[in-house]
Design a protein around this motif. Structure first.
Motif, PDB file in Angstrom:
ATOM      1  N   ASN A  89      12.010  58.054  -4.095  1.00  0.00           N
ATOM      2  CA  ASN A  89      11.728  59.499  -3.558  1.00  0.00           C
ATOM      3  C   ASN A  89      11.444  59.614  -1.832  1.00  0.00           C
ATOM      4  OD1 ASN A  89      12.212  62.152  -4.001  1.00  0.00           O
ATOM      5  ND2 ASN A  89       9.934  62.171  -4.169  1.00  0.00           N
ATOM      6  N   LEU A  90      10.731  58.047  -1.434  1.00  0.00           N
ATOM      7  CA  LEU A  90      10.343  58.631  -0.052  1.00  0.00           C
ATOM      8  C   LEU A  90      10.685  59.142   1.114  1.00  0.00           C
ATOM      9  CD1 LEU A  90       8.135  54.795   0.154  1.00  0.00           C
ATOM     10  CD2 LEU A  90       7.710  56.796  -0.345  1.00  0.00           C
ATOM     11  N   ARG A  91      10.502  59.595   1.585  1.00  0.00           N
ATOM     12  CA  ARG A  91      11.059  60.203   3.086  1.00  0.00           C
ATOM     13  C   ARG A  91      10.701  59.377   4.386  1.00  0.00           C
ATOM     14  NH1 ARG A  91      13.849  64.671   0.124  1.00  0.00           N
ATOM     15  NH2 ARG A  91      12.214  64.339  -1.816  1.00  0.00           N
ATOM     16  N   TYR A  92      11.856  59.948   5.558  1.00  0.00           N
ATOM     17  CA  TYR A  92      11.328  59.195   6.290  1.00  0.00           C
ATOM     18  C   TYR A  92      10.762  59.324   7.504  1.00  0.00           C
ATOM     19  CZ  TYR A  92      15.681  61.220   8.516  1.00  0.00           C
ATOM     20  OH  TYR A  92      16.154  62.277   9.088  1.00  0.00           O
ATOM     21  N   HIS A  93      10.201  60.642   7.364  1.00  0.00           N
ATOM     22  CA  HIS A  93       9.313  61.193   8.599  1.00  0.00           C
ATOM     23  C   HIS A  93       8.116  61.657   8.106  1.00  0.00           C
ATOM     24  CE1 HIS A  93      10.524  65.224   5.850  1.00  0.00           C
ATOM     25  NE2 HIS A  93       9.392  65.449   6.002  1.00  0.00           N
ATOM     26  N   ASN A  94       7.965  60.977   6.585  1.00  0.00           N
ATOM     27  CA  ASN A  94       5.994  61.786   6.823  1.00  0.00           C
ATOM     28  C   ASN A  94       5.802  59.973   5.813  1.00  0.00           C
ATOM     29  OD1 ASN A  94       7.276  62.477   4.201  1.00  0.00           O
ATOM     30  ND2 ASN A  94       7.278  64.780   3.712  1.00  0.00           N
TER      31      ASN A  94
ATOM     32  N   GLY B 133       3.332  59.646  -0.144  1.00  0.00           N
ATOM     33  CA  GLY B 133       4.877  60.193  -0.980  1.00  0.00           C
ATOM     34  C   GLY B 133       4.075  60.607  -2.243  1.00  0.00           C
ATOM     35  N   GLU B 134       5.328  61.812  -2.561  1.00  0.00           N
ATOM     36  CA  GLU B 134       4.700  62.865  -3.856  1.00  0.00           C
ATOM     37  C   GLU B 134       5.254  62.131  -4.707  1.00  0.00           C
ATOM     38  OE1 GLU B 134       6.600  66.338  -5.253  1.00  0.00           O
ATOM     39  OE2 GLU B 134       7.867  65.726  -3.398  1.00  0.00           O
TER      40      GLU B 134
ATOM     41  N   GLN C 101       8.186  50.483   8.674  1.00  0.00           N
ATOM     42  CA  GLN C 101       9.132  51.486  10.366  1.00  0.00           C
ATOM     43  C   GLN C 101      10.098  51.024  10.446  1.00  0.00           C
ATOM     44  OE1 GLN C 101       7.025  52.946  11.756  1.00  0.00           O
ATOM     45  NE2 GLN C 101       8.674  52.994  12.682  1.00  0.00           N
ATOM     46  N   LYS C 102      10.536  49.952   9.925  1.00  0.00           N
ATOM     47  CA  LYS C 102      12.015  49.022  10.397  1.00  0.00           C
ATOM     48  C   LYS C 102      12.837  50.143   9.960  1.00  0.00           C
ATOM     49  CE  LYS C 102      10.729  43.930  12.095  1.00  0.00           C
ATOM     50  NZ  LYS C 102      11.225  42.475  11.422  1.00  0.00           N
ATOM     51  N   ALA C 103      12.526  49.905   8.572  1.00  0.00           N
ATOM     52  CA  ALA C 103      13.762  51.249   7.463  1.00  0.00           C
ATOM     53  C   ALA C 103      13.326  52.350   8.449  1.00  0.00           C
ATOM     54  CB  ALA C 103      13.077  51.211   5.996  1.00  0.00           C
ATOM     55  N   ILE C 104      12.079  52.827   8.155  1.00  0.00           N
ATOM     56  CA  ILE C 104      12.535  54.524   9.209  1.00  0.00           C
ATOM     57  C   ILE C 104      13.376  54.410  10.139  1.00  0.00           C
ATOM     58  CG2 ILE C 104      10.837  56.075  10.430  1.00  0.00           C
ATOM     59  CD1 ILE C 104       8.581  54.972   7.971  1.00  0.00           C
ATOM     60  N   ASP C 105      12.587  54.048  11.258  1.00  0.00           N
ATOM     61  CA  ASP C 105      13.485  53.671  12.663  1.00  0.00           C
ATOM     62  C   ASP C 105      15.328  53.505  12.185  1.00  0.00           C
ATOM     63  OD1 ASP C 105      11.638  53.032  13.872  1.00  0.00           O
ATOM     64  OD2 ASP C 105      11.381  51.609  14.595  1.00  0.00           O
ATOM     65  N   LYS C 106      15.347  52.879  10.867  1.00  0.00           N
ATOM     66  CA  LYS C 106      16.983  52.192  10.640  1.00  0.00           C
ATOM     67  C   LYS C 106      17.727  53.823   9.513  1.00  0.00           C
ATOM     68  CE  LYS C 106      20.465  49.507   7.675  1.00  0.00           C
ATOM     69  NZ  LYS C 106      20.079  48.062   7.257  1.00  0.00           N
TER      70      LYS C 106
ATOM     71  N   GLU D  21      22.393  65.502   8.877  1.00  0.00           N
ATOM     72  CA  GLU D  21      22.034  66.671   8.261  1.00  0.00           C
ATOM     73  C   GLU D  21      22.822  66.740   7.247  1.00  0.00           C
ATOM     74  OE1 GLU D  21      19.734  69.309   6.658  1.00  0.00           O
ATOM     75  OE2 GLU D  21      19.417  69.122   8.372  1.00  0.00           O
ATOM     76  N   GLU D  22      23.970  66.330   7.680  1.00  0.00           N
ATOM     77  CA  GLU D  22      25.426  66.207   6.015  1.00  0.00           C
ATOM     78  C   GLU D  22      25.113  64.842   5.230  1.00  0.00           C
ATOM     79  OE1 GLU D  22      29.325  65.219   4.768  1.00  0.00           O
ATOM     80  OE2 GLU D  22      28.528  63.547   6.753  1.00  0.00           O
ATOM     81  N   ASN D  23      25.182  63.306   5.968  1.00  0.00           N
ATOM     82  CA  ASN D  23      25.362  62.508   4.628  1.00  0.00           C
ATOM     83  C   ASN D  23      23.185  62.393   4.764  1.00  0.00           C
ATOM     84  OD1 ASN D  23      23.019  60.588   7.218  1.00  0.00           O
ATOM     85  ND2 ASN D  23      24.976  60.210   7.399  1.00  0.00           N
ATOM     86  N   ASN D  24      22.481  63.134   4.853  1.00  0.00           N
ATOM     87  CA  ASN D  24      20.778  62.775   4.332  1.00  0.00           C
ATOM     88  C   ASN D  24      20.231  63.481   4.706  1.00  0.00           C
ATOM     89  OD1 ASN D  24      18.443  61.827   3.422  1.00  0.00           O
ATOM     90  ND2 ASN D  24      18.240  60.104   4.976  1.00  0.00           N
ATOM     91  N   PRO D  25      20.807  65.153   4.023  1.00  0.00           N
ATOM     92  CA  PRO D  25      19.742  65.941   4.170  1.00  0.00           C
ATOM     93  C   PRO D  25      18.328  66.144   3.828  1.00  0.00           C
ATOM     94  CG  PRO D  25      21.426  66.576   2.363  1.00  0.00           C
ATOM     95  CD  PRO D  25      21.770  65.169   3.274  1.00  0.00           C
ATOM     96  N   ASN D  26      17.586  65.518   2.955  1.00  0.00           N
ATOM     97  CA  ASN D  26      16.526  65.668   2.759  1.00  0.00           C
ATOM     98  C   ASN D  26      16.180  64.240   2.872  1.00  0.00           C
ATOM     99  OD1 ASN D  26      16.738  67.553   0.323  1.00  0.00           O
ATOM    100  ND2 ASN D  26      18.019  66.010  -0.654  1.00  0.00           N
ATOM    101  N   LYS D  27      16.298  63.889   4.284  1.00  0.00           N
ATOM    102  CA  LYS D  27      15.565  62.975   4.491  1.00  0.00           C
ATOM    103  C   LYS D  27      14.809  61.299   3.699  1.00  0.00           C
ATOM    104  CE  LYS D  27      13.997  65.946   8.656  1.00  0.00           C
ATOM    105  NZ  LYS D  27      14.561  66.887   7.991  1.00  0.00           N
ATOM    106  N   TYR D  28      15.512  60.823   2.726  1.00  0.00           N
ATOM    107  CA  TYR D  28      15.215  59.775   2.337  1.00  0.00           C
ATOM    108  C   TYR D  28      15.208  58.688   3.105  1.00  0.00           C
ATOM    109  CZ  TYR D  28      15.793  62.531  -1.801  1.00  0.00           C
ATOM    110  OH  TYR D  28      15.985  63.792  -2.860  1.00  0.00           O
ATOM    111  N   LEU D  29      14.105  57.828   2.939  1.00  0.00           N
ATOM    112  CA  LEU D  29      13.698  56.794   3.672  1.00  0.00           C
ATOM    113  C   LEU D  29      15.167  55.234   3.097  1.00  0.00           C
ATOM    114  CD1 LEU D  29      12.691  54.402   5.601  1.00  0.00           C
ATOM    115  CD2 LEU D  29      10.817  53.998   3.658  1.00  0.00           C
TER     116      LEU D  29
END
Length: 662
Positions: free
Chosen positions: A366-371, A390-391, A413-418, A425-433
């Motif tokens: 459930n981790l999100r790449y932006h936070n 994470g939540e 951080q590498k996973a976040i960058d990737k 917005e179409e393939n990952n609207p919820n910003k999942y890591l």
């Protein structure tokens, strides 16, 4: 009166027309492909993109009733685009069109909507129609699952035309309920994306729906689905056994006894933890509707209908956890050493984070790449430290932050960058890591089951076996228990472990707080080496201890402490003053000092100290040291009172505004 009914009918017609217009608007998508074409090509890029079961087309051309045809098209397209049904199942359903068309032409050719058709009548007529066309019965159902499931199309269409609040409908979809606790992986199939009240008798349906409205944002979605299964079972038993409407209002103890007897016998070979729910959850349901004064609640007190002794004893949560499978150290080392050889590299960082944190698999997914990664200043070290954020959905923690090592943070951080590069917005609207970027589950986190399958292949490839020589069976939750054990063995306080693991209560953390057999042996060996109590195994008498030896000195010192010293737990140590010497500070410390100030930041210290004092009291009681126990109980009360005030006032300072309350 007739005039009013006419107005209502006109409004209904107008409403249904506007909903039908929505269907047409939806089918105009993709340049009108779905509306204008009656023969859909599966290999089209806007559709599935390949043949399924050697089928290439879905053909609607034989449907002459344009209204029912467009509603059926809407059902197929919506189910495809929203991933409510598997593509293979959609193709299977279309194989029934030949029979469905003939049935509709025979019975419903003049209908303008599936919404106008009574489902129960439709189901009965359709079953008889199929039997007359060569199908067989298996139990109470037709031998073809696709044919049996055709009536569910009516449920879908009726729900579409139903403009009531979602929780008032006969079928509630999770995606339409604000606040519903849906897992990060979503609820994407007919088993878990809806709560269907159609099996509840009509007379009690509103009562049950009203009750579930109180639970649907408090419990997880899966728990609500399970709860409805038990309530369905309860009503089904009574109606199947000749009870009628209003039975619940007049239910008596004898009726409940019959239900319990049937349930326990019907489920005698099932897990007790599940069987318990068929009685305990029903009691909870009846108690609530009675306390809330529902008009169809039992007239008799529920406490006189279902007794505590009626509920089968089951394993406590702690007992289940104690049986949890910790990963043996040799296997853990093999997994850690070989993890880079996973045949699906995208799961490597997930495994590493499970090992590093002890979080649940769903929490990592459930981790999100932006936070999910943050740097926080450390005053003591005068540097920034990395924290994973994470939540924790199960316990309702909106954002939990725990420290992680720099190397792990670098991997995150590498996973976040990737993820940032790959996401739209179409393939990952919820910003999942850890997102799925294509396919049926596009926009959802990587599946936990896929991780398990990948780990299973690694275990087979590396031939990782348990003590019995069998290939090791891997579960993600075992990593959580194993990490908690490591925290304990490293000397981390229970309250800190509770926060890292995201537990709701310290009691749950204590169940995890065990040590490995190796550490247990080392602790035991330490006490064996002391040999404080030497006993002649023949005469059962104490052997005289030579006080000039280290062993003798240890024994003498222990006896002296036991008889003459208080040994009372105090902050950061133990007080060993003589028991006859009074001390004003021994039990008061700074807690009652006028200059003392404490805030919510200190709560973890209080909680840790409270646990230590409780442990000291247990030891005192065990060895009959009443004085130790009495003084420590006084100290415990002072600690608990103080922390309660801190939680209430946020800050406690005797010289501050809370002085009169301190």
């Amino acid at each position: 009166m007739k005039g009013m009914n006419k107005v209502k009918n006109l409004k209904k017609i107008g409403f249904e027309q506007s909903k039908y217009d929505e269907i047409i608007k939806y089918l105009i998508q993709d340049n009108g492909y779905w509306l204008e074409n009656d023969k859909w090509d599966l290999i089209e890029g806007i559709f599935i993109g390949k043949r399924i079961y050697s089928s290439r087309y879905i053909d609607f051309s034989s449907f002459e009733n344009i209204y029912l045809k467009n509603e059926l098209k809407y059902y197929i397209v919506y189910s495809f685009k929203e991933k409510l049904l598997k593509n293979s199942y959609i193709v299977k359903i279309t194989h029934t069109f030949k029979y469905l068309l003939a049935f509709i032409n025979e019975n419903y050719s003049k209908y303008k909507s599936f919404n106008d058709i009574d489902k129960n009548t439709f189901r009965l007529k359709f079953r008889n129609f199929l039997l007359n066309n060569g199908f067989k019965l298996v139990g109470n159902k037709i031998s073809s699952n696709e044919m049996n499931n055709i009536p569910y199309i009516l449920d879908f269409i009726k729900d579409f035309y139903d403009d009531r609040e979602e929780t008032e409908k006969d079928i509630c979809y999770s995606k339409n309920i604000q606040g519903a606790k849906i897992p990060a992986s979503g609820a994407n199939n007919t088993k878990n994306n809806q709560i269907n009240f159609n099996e509840i008798p009509m007379y009690y349906r509103y009562t049950v729906k009203r009750y579930f409205k109180t639970r649907i944002t408090k419990n997880s979605w899966s728990t609500c689905c399970e709860y409805l299964l038990r309530v369905n079972y309860f009503f089904d038993y009574f109606y199947t056994n000749g009870y009628n409407d209003e039975f619940l209002e007049n239910i008596c103890r004898e009726d409940i006894e019959k239900y319990i007897f049937y349930t326990l016998n019907n489920r005698k070979d099932r897990a007790k933890i599940e069987t318990t729910k068929y009685i305990a959850w029903i009691r909870t349901f009846l108690e609530y509707i009675q306390m809330a004064q529902y008009d169809k609640a039992p007239k008799r007190e529920v406490s006189f209908l279902i007794f505590q002794d009626d509920i089968p004893k089951r394993e406590l949560a702690g007992d289940v956890i104690k049986r949890a499978k910790f990963i043996p150290e040799p296997i853990l080392k093999q997994l850690d050493n070989n993890i880079m050889d996973l045949d699906r590299p995208q799961y490597i960082p997930i495994y590493i984070l499970l090992r590093e944190t002890g979080w649940r698999g769903t929490d990592i997914l459930n981790l999100r790449y932006h936070n999910c990664l943050e740097q926080i200043w450390n005053n003591k070290e005068q540097s920034y430290n990395y924290y994973l954020c994470g939540e924790i959905t199960k316990t309702g923690i909106v954002q939990l932050k725990i420290p992680i090592r720099d190397k792990v943070a670098e991997m995150v951080q590498k996973a976040i960058d990737k993820a940032k590069v790959s996401s739209t917005e179409e393939n990952n609207p919820n910003k999942y890591l850890f997102n799925t970027y294509e396919g049926k589950l596009k926009g959802k986190p990587l599946a936990k089951q896929s991780l398990l399958s990948t780990m299973k292949r690694l275990i087979e490839e590396k031939d990782i076996r348990n003590a019995n020589g069998e290939l090791y069976h891997f579960k993600t939750h075992s990593l959580r228990h194993t990490r908690a054990k490591e925290y304990v063995e490293q000397g981390m306080g229970i309250s800190v472990i509770q926060q890292i693991l995201g537990h709701r209560s310290m009691q749950m953390t204590v169940h995890y707080a065990t040590v490995s057999e190796n550490v247990l042996y080392e602790k035991w060996k330490d006490t064996e080496d002391l040999e404080l109590f030497k006993v002649d195994i023949v005469s059962n008498k104490l052997i005289e201890v030579d006080t000039s030896t280290d062993d003798g000195e240890n024994l003498i010192r222990y006896e002296y402490v036991k008889k003459n010293l208080d040994a009372v737990r105090v902050p950061f140590g133990v007080c060993f003053k003589a028991s006859k010497v009074p001390c004003k500070q021994q039990m008061n410390h700074c807690l009652t000092c006028a200059s003392f100030c404490t805030t919510t930041e200190n709560i973890p210290e209080y909680e840790e100290e409270i646990q230590k004092v409780k442990s000291q009291i247990e030891i005192s009681d065990k060895f009959g040291r009443e004085l130790w126990a009495e003084k420590n109980k006084g100290y415990l009360k002072l600690l608990e009172t103080t922390v309660e005030k801190v939680r209430e006032h946020k800050l406690v300072h005797k010289n501050g505004k809370s002085r009169e309350d301190s």
